[in-house]
Design an enzyme around this catalytic site. Structure first.
Site, PDB file in Angstrom:
ATOM      1  N   SER A  68       0.912  -1.186   0.036  1.00 31.63           N
ATOM      2  CA  SER A  68      -0.046  -0.005  -0.029  1.00 31.63           C
ATOM      3  C   SER A  68       0.762   1.270  -0.210  1.00 31.63           C
ATOM      4  O   SER A  68       0.167   2.567  -0.224  1.00 31.63           O
ATOM      5  CB  SER A  68      -1.018   0.128   1.062  1.00 31.63           C
ATOM      6  OG  SER A  68      -2.152  -0.753   0.784  1.00 31.63           O
ATOM      7  N   LYS A  71       0.162   3.946  -2.672  1.00 27.07           N
ATOM      8  CA  LYS A  71      -0.767   4.835  -2.576  1.00 27.07           C
ATOM      9  C   LYS A  71      -0.293   6.282  -2.794  1.00 27.07           C
ATOM     10  O   LYS A  71      -1.056   7.239  -3.061  1.00 27.07           O
ATOM     11  CB  LYS A  71      -1.695   4.785  -1.414  1.00 27.07           C
ATOM     12  CG  LYS A  71      -2.564   3.232  -1.756  1.00 27.07           C
ATOM     13  CD  LYS A  71      -3.546   3.201  -0.629  1.00 27.07           C
ATOM     14  CE  LYS A  71      -4.399   1.658  -0.597  1.00 27.07           C
ATOM     15  NZ  LYS A  71      -4.090   0.570  -0.476  1.00 27.07           N
ATOM     16  N   SER A 126      -5.851   3.343   4.546  1.00 28.58           N
ATOM     17  CA  SER A 126      -5.288   2.618   3.375  1.00 28.58           C
ATOM     18  C   SER A 126      -6.514   2.219   2.440  1.00 28.58           C
ATOM     19  O   SER A 126      -6.573   0.854   2.059  1.00 28.58           O
ATOM     20  CB  SER A 126      -4.314   1.562   3.836  1.00 28.58           C
ATOM     21  OG  SER A 126      -3.556   1.284   2.764  1.00 28.58           O
TER      22      SER A 126
END
Length: 450
Positions: A68, A71, A126
């Site tokens: 993640s 991102k 997230s």
């Protein structure tokens, strides 16, 4: 036991005298590296956020699964192409294309959120469907957005990055490196909107067109949480990541004494991503400092500006060029900056037009013969091209100049002509007088003979 071992050790040192010498040599060689942090992450990097200088590197260019922390690029593109007040309405694909059980905030199909709310959901929780919504908002589809992500990464200098998802859910061909992620994280700091959000640990999303209750978002980055065992007081933001394949990944920002650092660790077990990051920051802050190595006011240069008009060079005055701001650089603590040298490289003149902020030359800043940094010299003011009125004036002055030259030439010609006439008449008069004199002489001579 210790008493028995000591005589044996002494005897060995007598029999094998080179043993102690060898041990001392190893100690001397390893001493300079003892201050470097012991990192268990498979790859890691510590970067100065201002200059991009690498202070620590462990396999930083090795391709890894990012999970993640992907991102951060999604957030960057959202801020580069939208406003926080913009609204995003979530599609069926954005909601239902994420893996079951993966991180989300229960956004519903057709639900509308502001871009700020969506980014908060990404930073704090997230949220994978939130990332998909950003992708469709920016580029119309997730596929187009991921191509955009990879292209933007290359523009930032990332050399080993290929993005295939907007959220970092696992894909064998979705990868990046610790170094590349640090470059992306560095670029994000240019956005004040991100700086204002990245340190937050709590946010509320009020009811929407699809939700009647408030969503309470709590941050996951434990180095920002004052109640966490892994709290780091100098940490100011970052992004966590985890998949089974990537294990724990982490990007973190920290600031101390005016110096901002970026730490990236990838493929960590347990809480190693936090302890590794803390060790990296301790190393950076303990051994390096941000030093002012050049004052912009001390390196201003004046450069002539010219313009070519009808094959004639016209003087357009001068401009001042200087660094855009004072220059700072990360140096080992205790470095003597009095040995810094600066080489100025500027042309003798520049052609109009010149815009304020235009790069005119460079300064090469070196310490002990090693180049530290190259800094642009930018124009402090502007010089425009010749206006039509100025060109007409030049043409008129040029015509007047031609007339003057013609007048002078005619004058010289007439003067020469007059001189020639005068000389010719003078010569003719002298010849006439000579002939008269000769005739008198002949007449007088003829009379005497008679």
């Amino acid at each position: 036991m210790k008493k028995r071992f000591l005589p044996v050790l002494m005897a060995l040192s007598i029999i094998f005298p080179t043993f102690s010498a060898f041990a001392e040599e190893v100690t001397l060689e390893t001493t300079p590296n003892q201050s470097a942090p012991a990192i268990v992450a498979e790859t890691a990097v510590l970067m100065d956020a201002a200059s991009g200088e690498i202070l620590y590197d462990k396999n930083a260019d090795q391709k890894m699964f990012p999970a993640s922390i992907t991102k951060l690029m999604t957030i960057l593109l959202a801020l580069e192409h939208g406003k926080l007040t913009d609204e995003i309405t979530f599609s069926h694909d954005a909601i239902y294309s994420i893996e079951s059980g993966s991180a989300h905030i229960a956004i519903q199909e057709g639900e509308t959120l502001t871009l700020e709310q969506v980014l908060r959901a990404i930073i704090l929780r997230s949220a994978n469907e939130a990332s998909n919504g950003v992708a469709e908002y920016v580029d119309g589809s997730i596929e187009a957005f991921t191509k955009h992500m990879t292209e933007r990464a290359k523009e930032l200098g990332c050399k080993n990055t290929n993005f295939l998802t907007a959220n970092g859910l696992h894909n064998e061909n979705h990868y990046t490196t610790a170094h590349d992620m640090a470059l992306i994280a560095k670029e994000l700091l240019k956005h004040e909107e991100y700086r204002s959000m990245m340190s937050e640990t709590y946010y509320e999303i009020p009811p929407t067109n699809k939700q009647t209750e408030v969503r309470y978002l709590h941050g996951q980055h434990q180095m920002l949480n004052e109640n966490s065992l892994y709290y780091y007081k100098d940490a100011i933001g970052g992004k966590t990541g985890f998949t089974t394949e990537a294990l724990n990944t982490l990007v973190t920002y920290a600031r101390r004494d005016g110096m901002e650092l970026i730490a990236v660790v990838m493929k960590c077990n347990g809480a190693d991503h936090y302890t590794d990051t803390a060790a990296l920051f301790d190393y950076g802050f303990d051994h390096y400092e941000s030093a002012k190595i050049l004052s912009a006011a001390d390196h201003m240069v004046t450069i002539k500006v010219t313009e070519t008009y009808k094959e004639k060079t016209v003087d357009r005055g001068t401009i001042t060029a200087a660094p855009a701001e004072d220059v700072y650089h990360i140096l080992p603590k205790g470095t003597d900056i009095s040995d810094i040298t600066v080489e100025t490289k500027v042309p003798e003149s520049v052609a109009a037009p010149v815009e304020a902020g235009q790069t005119i030359g460079t300064l090469n800043i070196s310490l002990h013969g090693e180049l530290l940094k190259t800094v642009d010299l930018v124009a402090q003011d502007a010089v425009a091209e010749l206006t039509d009125a100025e060109k007409e004036e030049l043409d008129a002055s040029s015509f007047t100049g031609i007339l003057k030259k013609v007048g002078i030439s005619v004058g010289i010609f007439l003067l020469v002509l007059i001189l020639l006439v005068c000389i010719t008449r003078t010569i003719g008069y002298l010849q006439y007088q000579k002939r008269r004199k000769n005739r008198r002489r002949r007449r007088n001579s003829s009379r005497r003979r008679r």
